[in-house]
Design a protein around this motif. Structure first.
Motif, PDB file in Angstrom:
ATOM      1  N   PRO A 214       0.898  -1.358  -0.077  1.00  0.00           N
ATOM      2  CA  PRO A 214       0.196  -0.143  -0.380  1.00  0.00           C
ATOM      3  C   PRO A 214       1.044   1.382  -0.035  1.00  0.00           C
ATOM      4  O   PRO A 214       0.445   2.833  -0.892  1.00  0.00           O
TER       5      PRO A 214
ATOM      6  N   GLY B 133      -1.274  -0.461  -4.102  1.00  0.00           N
ATOM      7  CA  GLY B 133      -2.310  -1.423  -5.158  1.00  0.00           C
ATOM      8  C   GLY B 133      -2.319  -1.172  -6.875  1.00  0.00           C
ATOM      9  O   GLY B 133      -1.910  -0.172  -7.200  1.00  0.00           O
TER      10      GLY B 133
ATOM     11  N   ARG C 151      -4.047  -8.182   2.909  1.00  0.00           N
ATOM     12  CA  ARG C 151      -4.566  -7.399   1.825  1.00  0.00           C
ATOM     13  C   ARG C 151      -5.203  -6.095   1.754  1.00  0.00           C
ATOM     14  O   ARG C 151      -6.358  -6.624   1.901  1.00  0.00           O
TER      15      ARG C 151
ATOM     16  N   CYS D 134      -6.009  -2.345  -2.081  1.00  0.00           N
ATOM     17  CA  CYS D 134      -5.074  -3.341  -3.146  1.00  0.00           C
ATOM     18  C   CYS D 134      -5.511  -4.229  -3.877  1.00  0.00           C
ATOM     19  O   CYS D 134      -4.098  -5.246  -3.874  1.00  0.00           O
TER      20      CYS D 134
END
Length: 230
Positions: free
Chosen positions: A73, A78, A112, A116
């Motif tokens: 990130p 992402g 995640r 992302c």
């Protein structure tokens, strides 16, 4: 200055860039090459004056290794911010108007943050009434051609297939343009060099700022779950 992508810029930094441009602090070009692609330019010309435009960009991007930097990130932001930004910019160029509202949803990925995600669907509304959709998929088979752009409005229907083929339908007639794949890299660099040498004009800085703000707003929409006004 030629900057590859404004991926690490946050809203405050975008404001600083805008203020610098307004105060004569030089011109900014960003590496959004697809707006320079010859078939994208032809499509934009075909859409000039067309009312009630509907735009669709579908990107079959394919998977990346789990440890790829784009998944981070901070470093990559992402795939929406790191790669999808190119198509947000292209849709804005085809619309020829400022984005005013965006909304995005994504398939969650293990371990995640949602912004992302590999696969995102986004909607964009523009000031002139144009509406656009971006489907960015990172989980498909890459044997399917990667990029497809569709446009509709005022009796026109058009398709750009992987920047190799443009098909225009209007008034019951079809026109097809074929070429070697060209995503606009050479034309973009030529524009930059001409502007730097005083032989040409760089694109308006505001267009880069608008598409960058729209991309960041889409990431915010993923985090909040709702639409974001610009």
């Amino acid at each position: 200055v030629l900057v590859e992508k404004p991926l690490a810029l946050h809203e405050a930094e975008l404001d600083e860039v805008a203020a610098g441009a307004a105060n004569g602090g030089g011109r900014l070009m960003v590496g959004f090459n697809r707006r320079f692609a010859p078939l994208a330019v032809r499509l934009r010309e075909a859409l000039a004056g067309v009312p009630d435009r509907v735009l669709v960009a579908r990107v079959n991007a394919g998977p990346l290794p789990p440890d790829h930097w784009l998944h981070d990130p901070e470093d990559g932001g992402g795939r929406l911010v790191g790669e999808g930004c190119h198509f947000v910019d292209l849709l804005g160029q085809l619309a020829g108007a400022s984005p005013i509202r965006v909304h995005a949803v994504a398939s969650p990925q293990p371990d995640r943050p949602i912004e992302c995600s590999d696969s995102v669907t986004a909607s964009l509304c523009f000031a002139d009434g144009t509406v656009a959709s971006l489907v960015y998929a990172g989980n498909g088979d890459t044997h399917l051609p990667k990029e497809r752009i569709e446009a509709f409005g005022g009796g026109l229907a058009a398709v750009v297939d992987d920047f190799r083929r443009l098909e225009l339908h209007r008034g019951g007639r079809r026109r097809v343009v074929r070429q070697v794949q060209d995503k606009g890299h050479a034309a973009q660099l030529g524009c930059f060099l001409a502007a730097a040498a005083g032989r040409g004009t760089a694109p308006e800085t505001a267009t880069y700022l608008e598409s960058s703000r729209a991309t960041l707003a889409l990431a915010k929409s993923l985090r909040t779950g709702g639409p974001v006004a610009l």
